[in-house]
Design a protein around this motif. Structure first.
Motif, PDB file in Angstrom:
ATOM      1  N   ILE A 148       1.144  -1.249  -0.235  1.00 23.22           N
ATOM      2  CA  ILE A 148      -0.036   0.109   0.081  1.00 23.22           C
ATOM      3  C   ILE A 148       0.742   1.440  -0.059  1.00 23.22           C
ATOM      4  O   ILE A 148       1.642   1.458   0.948  1.00 23.22           O
ATOM      5  N   GLU A 149       0.706   1.977  -1.031  1.00 17.78           N
ATOM      6  CA  GLU A 149       1.604   3.318  -1.097  1.00 17.78           C
ATOM      7  C   GLU A 149       0.792   4.565  -1.192  1.00 17.78           C
ATOM      8  O   GLU A 149       0.696   5.112  -2.290  1.00 17.78           O
ATOM      9  N   PRO A 150       0.370   5.095  -0.151  1.00 16.51           N
ATOM     10  CA  PRO A 150      -0.133   6.400  -0.033  1.00 16.51           C
ATOM     11  C   PRO A 150       1.265   7.481  -0.064  1.00 16.51           C
ATOM     12  O   PRO A 150       1.327   7.959   0.995  1.00 16.51           O
ATOM     13  N   GLU A 151       1.812   7.933  -0.909  1.00 14.59           N
ATOM     14  CA  GLU A 151       2.701   8.720  -0.767  1.00 14.59           C
ATOM     15  C   GLU A 151       2.547  10.178  -0.556  1.00 14.59           C
ATOM     16  O   GLU A 151       1.408  10.763  -0.827  1.00 14.59           O
ATOM     17  N   VAL A 152       3.365  10.751   0.449  1.00 13.23           N
ATOM     18  CA  VAL A 152       3.080  12.163   0.934  1.00 13.23           C
ATOM     19  C   VAL A 152       4.306  12.979   0.006  1.00 13.23           C
ATOM     20  O   VAL A 152       5.170  12.855  -0.003  1.00 13.23           O
ATOM     21  N   ASN A 153       3.589  13.845  -0.483  1.00 13.85           N
ATOM     22  CA  ASN A 153       4.548  14.988  -1.487  1.00 13.85           C
ATOM     23  C   ASN A 153       5.615  15.403  -0.590  1.00 13.85           C
ATOM     24  O   ASN A 153       5.281  16.187   0.370  1.00 13.85           O
ATOM     25  N   ILE A 154       6.861  15.469  -0.890  1.00 14.32           N
ATOM     26  CA  ILE A 154       7.863  16.037  -0.017  1.00 14.32           C
ATOM     27  C   ILE A 154       7.938  17.222   0.012  1.00 14.32           C
ATOM     28  O   ILE A 154       8.635  18.055   0.903  1.00 14.32           O
ATOM     29  N   HIS A 155       7.396  17.941  -1.240  1.00 15.84           N
ATOM     30  CA  HIS A 155       7.554  19.495  -1.213  1.00 15.84           C
ATOM     31  C   HIS A 155       6.148  20.165  -0.515  1.00 15.84           C
ATOM     32  O   HIS A 155       5.969  21.213  -0.490  1.00 15.84           O
ATOM     33  N   SER A 156       5.467  19.273  -0.089  1.00 12.13           N
ATOM     34  CA  SER A 156       4.009  19.805   0.545  1.00 12.13           C
ATOM     35  C   SER A 156       4.433  20.702   1.877  1.00 12.13           C
ATOM     36  O   SER A 156       5.366  20.240   2.708  1.00 12.13           O
ATOM     37  N   GLY A 157       3.935  21.978   1.976  1.00 16.38           N
ATOM     38  CA  GLY A 157       4.008  22.745   3.224  1.00 16.38           C
ATOM     39  C   GLY A 157       3.622  22.204   4.550  1.00 16.38           C
ATOM     40  O   GLY A 157       3.735  22.674   5.580  1.00 16.38           O
ATOM     41  N   ALA A 158       2.399  21.214   4.371  1.00 16.71           N
ATOM     42  CA  ALA A 158       1.993  20.630   5.522  1.00 16.71           C
ATOM     43  C   ALA A 158       2.242  19.033   5.472  1.00 16.71           C
ATOM     44  O   ALA A 158       1.539  18.227   6.079  1.00 16.71           O
ATOM     45  N   LYS A 159       3.496  18.775   5.175  1.00 14.33           N
ATOM     46  CA  LYS A 159       3.876  17.242   4.936  1.00 14.33           C
ATOM     47  C   LYS A 159       3.976  16.710   6.340  1.00 14.33           C
ATOM     48  O   LYS A 159       3.457  15.636   6.503  1.00 14.33           O
ATOM     49  N   ALA A 160       4.308  17.304   7.462  1.00 12.09           N
ATOM     50  CA  ALA A 160       4.304  16.861   8.580  1.00 12.09           C
ATOM     51  C   ALA A 160       3.050  16.363   9.333  1.00 12.09           C
ATOM     52  O   ALA A 160       2.748  15.503  10.046  1.00 12.09           O
ATOM     53  N   GLU A 161       2.030  17.455   9.046  1.00 10.30           N
ATOM     54  CA  GLU A 161       0.683  17.297   9.585  1.00 10.30           C
ATOM     55  C   GLU A 161       0.131  16.399   8.720  1.00 10.30           C
ATOM     56  O   GLU A 161      -0.929  15.535   9.467  1.00 10.30           O
TER      57      GLU A 161
END
Length: 293
Positions: free
Chosen positions: A174-187
């Motif tokens: 299962i791969e729900p990638e979080v965009n590394i450039h997101s300004g809300a990555k940690a949240e």
């Protein structure tokens, strides 16, 4: 093929999973980085032929062994290709001792609620039934914002597909990638962790999965996922980080191993001699292996 041996390797093996699943959308960029320009091929068939040559060169390299590479993810078209007279999945396991996986998603929908869901996967049951020699699958969504509704929808869709894969006797990544450039990555990662745990708790005995996640901002954020009884392994995607960055960040997460694509092939070129190619690939493999163990 021994599913028990393959499962044991994925559960406990020291090493990482190579992502060799460049699809129609990502192949031109991967080839360009490899020194093959769009002008070097005139059709999709020729393009896929070039990427298959690259994959075969990687798989045949001396450093690409089960001692450091415990699994490899393939593109669906690759299943029909051969290396030294064997189907690629069979060659990986029978000759190299590397567990084969299959990318099954068909790309991403447009962004809604800060996420990109998977497009429908027509013919999935048939694909799974015909995936000879393949241990499991991999399916990718992308999260761009810390939108609770969007993230919940992505995770629910992922687990729906995972249940179908499990029903076919395979193990889903299962791969729900979080965009590394997101300004809300940690949240976004905090929300994602909660949603994945919620869905894992709804799986029954024997409904086991693997998770492929962006390396989190908070080290060891996903330890609880790795410890869940329904999770075989948590692996990390490189997500656009350089090999050096990805390995440094992964090294801070003791319960994740790598499943890198671009970071694995960084610095490789069609124009390199076999000696230079093997040295560059071997260097990447060594870095990723050390970060994974």
């Amino acid at each position: 093929m021994s599913k028990a041996e393959q499962r044991a390797q994925m559960s406990n093996g020291a090493g990482f999973i190579a992502a060799l699943d460049q699809s129609g959308g990502s192949t031109p960029k991967a080839l360009a980085l490899y020194g093959v320009e769009a002008s070097d091929y005139s059709s999709d068939a020729e393009m896929f032929g070039e990427i298959q040559k690259m994959r075969a060169r990687i798989i045949l390299a001396d450093g690409f062994t089960k001692d450091k590479v415990i699994g490899a993810i393939l593109f669906e078209r690759t299943l029909a290709e051969e290396i030294q007279g064997r189907k690629v999945a069979d060659y990986l396991w029978s000759v190299k001792g590397i567990v084969p996986f299959l990318k099954i998603d068909k790309g991403l929908e447009e962004q809604v609620d800060g996420v990109q869901m998977m497009k429908p996967i027509p013919g999935l049951a048939e694909t799974l039934a015909n995936a000879d020699g393949v241990f499991g699958t991999k399916e990718r969504s992308v999260i761009h914002e810390a939108n609770a509704d969007g993230i919940a929808a992505v995770v629910a869709q992922q687990f729906d597909v995972a249940r179908e894969v499990i029903g076919a006797g395979m193990v889903p990544i299962i791969e729900p990638e979080v965009n590394i450039h997101s300004g809300a990555k940690a949240e976004a990662e905090d929300i994602l962790r909660v949603e994945i745990l919620k869905n894992l708790d709804q799986l029954g005995e024997g409904q086991d999965v693997m998770l492929k996640l962006t390396i989190p901002n908070a080290p060891n954020l996903y330890d609880a996922l790795a410890d869940h009884p329904r999770v075989i392994r948590v692996v990390a995607l490189s997500g656009g980080y350089s090999t050096e960055q990805a390995c440094d960040l992964l090294g801070q997460n003791g319960k994740m191993i790598a499943s890198f694509s671009r970071a694995l092939t960084e610095g490789l070129s069609k124009q390199q001699s076999d000696g230079d190619f093997n040295a560059a690939l071997g260097g990447n493999i060594d870095k990723i292996f050390r970060a994974s163990v």
